[in-house]
Write a protein that holds these residues in place. Structure first.
Motif, PDB file in Angstrom:
ATOM      1  N   VAL A  68       0.895  -1.035   0.002  1.00 51.07           N
ATOM      2  CA  VAL A  68      -0.036  -0.111   0.063  1.00 51.07           C
ATOM      3  C   VAL A  68       0.835   1.279   0.178  1.00 51.07           C
ATOM      4  CG1 VAL A  68      -1.795   1.408   1.244  1.00 51.07           C
ATOM      5  CG2 VAL A  68      -1.715  -1.191   1.122  1.00 51.07           C
ATOM      6  N   PRO A  69       0.780   1.927  -0.744  1.00 47.05           N
ATOM      7  CA  PRO A  69       1.726   3.169  -1.223  1.00 47.05           C
ATOM      8  C   PRO A  69       1.451   4.351   0.080  1.00 47.05           C
ATOM      9  CG  PRO A  69       0.052   3.410  -3.062  1.00 47.05           C
ATOM     10  CD  PRO A  69      -0.199   2.060  -2.092  1.00 47.05           C
ATOM     11  N   MET A  70       2.729   4.641   0.640  1.00 47.39           N
ATOM     12  CA  MET A  70       2.785   5.826   1.814  1.00 47.39           C
ATOM     13  C   MET A  70       3.447   6.622   1.295  1.00 47.39           C
ATOM     14  SD  MET A  70       3.606   5.401   5.673  1.00 47.39           S
ATOM     15  CE  MET A  70       4.100   6.618   6.576  1.00 47.39           C
ATOM     16  N   LYS A  71       3.027   7.924   1.296  1.00 48.58           N
ATOM     17  CA  LYS A  71       3.790   9.187   0.907  1.00 48.58           C
ATOM     18  C   LYS A  71       3.808  10.263   2.071  1.00 48.58           C
ATOM     19  CE  LYS A  71       1.503   8.469  -3.678  1.00 48.58           C
ATOM     20  NZ  LYS A  71       0.611   9.269  -4.317  1.00 48.58           N
ATOM     21  N   VAL A  72       4.827  10.963   2.045  1.00 47.51           N
ATOM     22  CA  VAL A  72       4.780  11.762   3.299  1.00 47.51           C
ATOM     23  C   VAL A  72       4.687  13.431   2.421  1.00 47.51           C
ATOM     24  CG1 VAL A  72       6.444  10.584   4.402  1.00 47.51           C
ATOM     25  CG2 VAL A  72       7.312  12.244   2.991  1.00 47.51           C
ATOM     26  N   ASN A  73       3.812  14.291   3.303  1.00 43.84           N
ATOM     27  CA  ASN A  73       3.647  15.596   2.864  1.00 43.84           C
ATOM     28  C   ASN A  73       4.387  16.550   3.730  1.00 43.84           C
ATOM     29  OD1 ASN A  73       2.505  17.890   1.781  1.00 43.84           O
ATOM     30  ND2 ASN A  73       0.416  17.255   2.174  1.00 43.84           N
ATOM     31  N   SER A  74       4.488  17.960   3.776  1.00 41.08           N
ATOM     32  CA  SER A  74       4.991  18.639   4.477  1.00 41.08           C
ATOM     33  C   SER A  74       4.521  18.540   5.971  1.00 41.08           C
ATOM     34  CB  SER A  74       4.702  20.256   4.110  1.00 41.08           C
ATOM     35  OG  SER A  74       5.213  20.251   2.714  1.00 41.08           O
ATOM     36  N   MET A  75       5.388  18.779   7.066  1.00 41.23           N
ATOM     37  CA  MET A  75       4.896  18.772   8.532  1.00 41.23           C
ATOM     38  C   MET A  75       4.246  20.056   8.741  1.00 41.23           C
ATOM     39  SD  MET A  75       8.340  17.041  10.049  1.00 41.23           S
ATOM     40  CE  MET A  75       9.564  18.534   9.681  1.00 41.23           C
ATOM     41  N   THR A  76       3.253  20.122   9.613  1.00 44.50           N
ATOM     42  CA  THR A  76       2.627  21.191   9.899  1.00 44.50           C
ATOM     43  C   THR A  76       2.608  21.346  11.449  1.00 44.50           C
ATOM     44  OG1 THR A  76       0.613  20.260   9.811  1.00 44.50           O
ATOM     45  CG2 THR A  76       1.233  21.664   7.697  1.00 44.50           C
ATOM     46  N   SER A  77       2.019  22.730  11.949  1.00 42.38           N
ATOM     47  CA  SER A  77       2.113  22.752  13.336  1.00 42.38           C
ATOM     48  C   SER A  77       0.836  23.729  13.684  1.00 42.38           C
ATOM     49  CB  SER A  77       3.353  23.708  13.823  1.00 42.38           C
ATOM     50  OG  SER A  77       3.164  24.133  15.036  1.00 42.38           O
ATOM     51  N   ILE A  78       0.460  23.568  14.727  1.00 35.42           N
ATOM     52  CA  ILE A  78      -0.909  24.233  15.189  1.00 35.42           C
ATOM     53  C   ILE A  78      -0.164  25.750  15.879  1.00 35.42           C
ATOM     54  CG2 ILE A  78      -2.391  22.387  15.487  1.00 35.42           C
ATOM     55  CD1 ILE A  78      -1.743  22.796  18.545  1.00 35.42           C
ATOM     56  N   HIS A  79       0.949  25.710  16.147  1.00 29.99           N
ATOM     57  CA  HIS A  79       1.641  27.010  16.714  1.00 29.99           C
ATOM     58  C   HIS A  79       1.951  27.968  15.577  1.00 29.99           C
ATOM     59  CE1 HIS A  79       1.121  25.202  20.484  1.00 29.99           C
ATOM     60  NE2 HIS A  79       1.678  23.978  20.148  1.00 29.99           N
ATOM     61  N   ASN A 112       1.002  21.689  -0.975  1.00 41.69           N
ATOM     62  CA  ASN A 112       1.187  20.394  -0.630  1.00 41.69           C
ATOM     63  C   ASN A 112       2.600  19.946  -1.283  1.00 41.69           C
ATOM     64  OD1 ASN A 112      -0.701  20.116   1.099  1.00 41.69           O
ATOM     65  ND2 ASN A 112      -2.112  19.217  -0.791  1.00 41.69           N
ATOM     66  N   LYS A 113       3.673  19.317  -0.501  1.00 41.56           N
ATOM     67  CA  LYS A 113       4.780  18.933  -1.121  1.00 41.56           C
ATOM     68  C   LYS A 113       4.865  17.589  -0.575  1.00 41.56           C
ATOM     69  CE  LYS A 113       9.646  19.937  -1.372  1.00 41.56           C
ATOM     70  NZ  LYS A 113      10.863  20.797  -0.814  1.00 41.56           N
ATOM     71  N   ILE A 114       4.194  16.766  -1.641  1.00 41.98           N
ATOM     72  CA  ILE A 114       4.011  15.392  -1.383  1.00 41.98           C
ATOM     73  C   ILE A 114       5.156  14.345  -2.103  1.00 41.98           C
ATOM     74  CG2 ILE A 114       2.549  13.399  -1.947  1.00 41.98           C
ATOM     75  CD1 ILE A 114       0.047  15.167  -1.853  1.00 41.98           C
ATOM     76  N   GLN A 115       5.962  13.807  -1.208  1.00 50.69           N
ATOM     77  CA  GLN A 115       6.930  12.977  -1.618  1.00 50.69           C
ATOM     78  C   GLN A 115       7.049  11.523  -1.311  1.00 50.69           C
ATOM     79  OE1 GLN A 115       9.774  15.791   0.606  1.00 50.69           O
ATOM     80  NE2 GLN A 115      10.560  16.212  -1.362  1.00 50.69           N
ATOM     81  N   ASN A 116       7.715  10.668  -1.928  1.00 52.61           N
ATOM     82  CA  ASN A 116       7.829   9.316  -1.667  1.00 52.61           C
ATOM     83  C   ASN A 116       8.341   9.104  -0.310  1.00 52.61           C
ATOM     84  OD1 ASN A 116      10.396  10.011  -2.551  1.00 52.61           O
ATOM     85  ND2 ASN A 116      10.705   8.195  -3.512  1.00 52.61           N
ATOM     86  N   SER A 117       8.200   7.859   0.231  1.00 56.30           N
ATOM     87  CA  SER A 117       8.724   7.651   1.399  1.00 56.30           C
ATOM     88  C   SER A 117       9.412   6.361   1.513  1.00 56.30           C
ATOM     89  CB  SER A 117       7.663   7.577   2.502  1.00 56.30           C
ATOM     90  OG  SER A 117       6.853   6.230   2.589  1.00 56.30           O
ATOM     91  N   PRO A 118      10.267   6.010   2.440  1.00 57.97           N
ATOM     92  CA  PRO A 118      10.897   4.793   2.470  1.00 57.97           C
ATOM     93  C   PRO A 118      10.126   3.823   3.213  1.00 57.97           C
ATOM     94  CG  PRO A 118      11.786   6.060   3.996  1.00 57.97           C
ATOM     95  CD  PRO A 118      10.906   6.961   3.518  1.00 57.97           C
TER      96      PRO A 118
END
Length: 175
Positions: A68-79, A112-118
């Motif tokens: 099942v493909p898993m990608k990563v997006n930019s990290m975000t913060s509530i602060h 969004n900066k969606i990238q592949n993941s390991p």
């Protein structure tokens, strides 16, 4: 064909369709006004739901053990409102390096900066504590960057099978 011509053609088709529907209703007999409105609504609805396509969305079926493909997006913060690149911090990277995995223009325009993941996920396969890689924080700047991102409450945004993942977090009191 320009948009104006297409709009005129659509109006003409709709007008002829409604004329045909009106003639049919007259032949059937005089119906009460609400029956005619209901028949019109049903006929228009049936014509417009014959099919649809949303770019970037297509159903995918997984069998037991399929990846099942898993990608990563930019990290975000509530602060803070500033998103950070996932691989800006010393996280494990894919063997071939991070690559952009955006599927459509909308993802790009929304920032969004969606990238592949390991990471490797397999359908209906449980795996516990599988070591992906080991990162040593030798440079003080790596340690300070990680500390700052934790302090500002940044969290990962993973995308699994084109759906955002979710996590349950605990407060300092354990709730």
């Amino acid at each position: 064909m320009s948009f104006q011509h297409m709009l005129k053609a659509f109006e003409l088709i709709l007008h002829r369709y409604l004329q045909g529907l009106n003639k049919l209703l007259i032949r059937v007999g005089k119906m009460k006004q609400h029956y005619w409105a209901a028949a019109l609504l049903v006929s228009i609805t049936l014509r417009t739901v014959s099919g649809f396509y949303i770019p970037g969305v297509h159903p995918q079926t997984f069998q037991n053990g399929d990846e099942v493909p898993m990608k990563v997006n930019s990290m975000t913060s509530i602060h803070t409102q500033i998103p950070r690149d996932y691989y800006r911090l010393p996280f494990c990277q894919p063997s071939s390096g991070p690559k952009m995995a955006s599927e459509n223009l909308g993802e790009f325009l929304t920032g969004n900066k969606i990238q592949n993941s390991p990471y490797t996920l397999n359908m209906l396969t449980e795996a516990y504590c599988v070591k992906l890689c080991q990162v040593t924080l030798s440079a003080p700047k790596d340690f300070m960057a990680l500390k700052l991102h934790i302090k500002r409450g940044y969290h990962n945004n993973w995308i699994i099978d084109n759906l955002p993942s979710a996590a349950v977090g605990l407060t300092a009191t354990g709730q």
